[in-house]
Design a protein around this motif. Sequence first.
Motif, PDB file in Angstrom:
ATOM      1  N   GLU A 109       0.819  -1.218   0.000  1.00  0.00           N
ATOM      2  CA  GLU A 109       0.000   0.000   0.000  1.00  0.00           C
ATOM      3  C   GLU A 109       0.851   1.264   0.000  1.00  0.00           C
ATOM      4  OE1 GLU A 109      -3.265   0.005  -0.680  1.00  0.00           O
ATOM      5  OE2 GLU A 109      -3.121  -2.165  -0.748  1.00  0.00           O
ATOM      6  N   GLY A 110       2.171   1.118  -0.121  1.00  0.00           N
ATOM      7  CA  GLY A 110       3.039   2.273  -0.259  1.00  0.00           C
ATOM      8  C   GLY A 110       3.023   2.763  -1.699  1.00  0.00           C
ATOM      9  N   ILE A 111       3.830   3.750  -1.983  1.00  0.00           N
ATOM     10  CA  ILE A 111       3.911   4.358  -3.306  1.00  0.00           C
ATOM     11  C   ILE A 111       5.281   4.070  -3.908  1.00  0.00           C
ATOM     12  CG2 ILE A 111       3.904   6.566  -4.550  1.00  0.00           C
ATOM     13  CD1 ILE A 111       1.168   5.763  -3.503  1.00  0.00           C
ATOM     14  N   ILE A 145       1.943   0.012  -4.381  1.00  0.00           N
ATOM     15  CA  ILE A 145       2.572  -1.293  -4.148  1.00  0.00           C
ATOM     16  C   ILE A 145       1.505  -2.231  -3.592  1.00  0.00           C
ATOM     17  CG2 ILE A 145       4.347  -2.554  -2.890  1.00  0.00           C
ATOM     18  CD1 ILE A 145       5.885   0.149  -2.682  1.00  0.00           C
ATOM     19  N   GLU A 146       1.241  -3.304  -4.326  1.00  0.00           N
ATOM     20  CA  GLU A 146       0.244  -4.276  -3.883  1.00  0.00           C
ATOM     21  C   GLU A 146       0.858  -5.293  -2.917  1.00  0.00           C
ATOM     22  OE1 GLU A 146      -1.499  -7.296  -6.631  1.00  0.00           O
ATOM     23  OE2 GLU A 146      -3.318  -6.181  -6.104  1.00  0.00           O
ATOM     24  N   LEU A 172       3.010  -4.219  -8.521  1.00  0.00           N
ATOM     25  CA  LEU A 172       2.485  -2.856  -8.622  1.00  0.00           C
ATOM     26  C   LEU A 172       1.120  -2.821  -9.282  1.00  0.00           C
ATOM     27  CD1 LEU A 172       5.756  -1.207  -9.958  1.00  0.00           C
ATOM     28  CD2 LEU A 172       4.986  -1.329  -7.585  1.00  0.00           C
ATOM     29  N   LYS A 173       0.308  -1.858  -8.894  1.00  0.00           N
ATOM     30  CA  LYS A 173      -1.020  -1.624  -9.456  1.00  0.00           C
ATOM     31  C   LYS A 173      -1.272  -0.130  -9.580  1.00  0.00           C
ATOM     32  CE  LYS A 173      -2.821  -5.850  -9.386  1.00  0.00           C
ATOM     33  NZ  LYS A 173      -3.311  -6.542 -10.525  1.00  0.00           N
TER      34      LYS A 173
END
Length: 68
Positions: free
Chosen positions: A27-29, A45-46, A64-65
């Motif tokens: 859940e980060g970037i 970041i998934e 990644l999403k």
Amino acid sequence: KGRGGENRREGGDGSVTLDLTVTAKAEGIFTLTGADAGADGIYRIESVTHSANRSGGSITKLELKQPE
């Protein structure tokens, strides 16, 4: 309307492998630069997987999403 958000969220995905990056978290970037004009951008970041090798190499793989 409901599917529009889902399509945007799942619209861009892929993975990237880096030298060990222990600060990476789900859940980060992640900001991708220098790859391709169509792929460069900001991703969510998934998942994060860290791998260590006895010969000394350690990597981080990011799934990644959702490009911003």
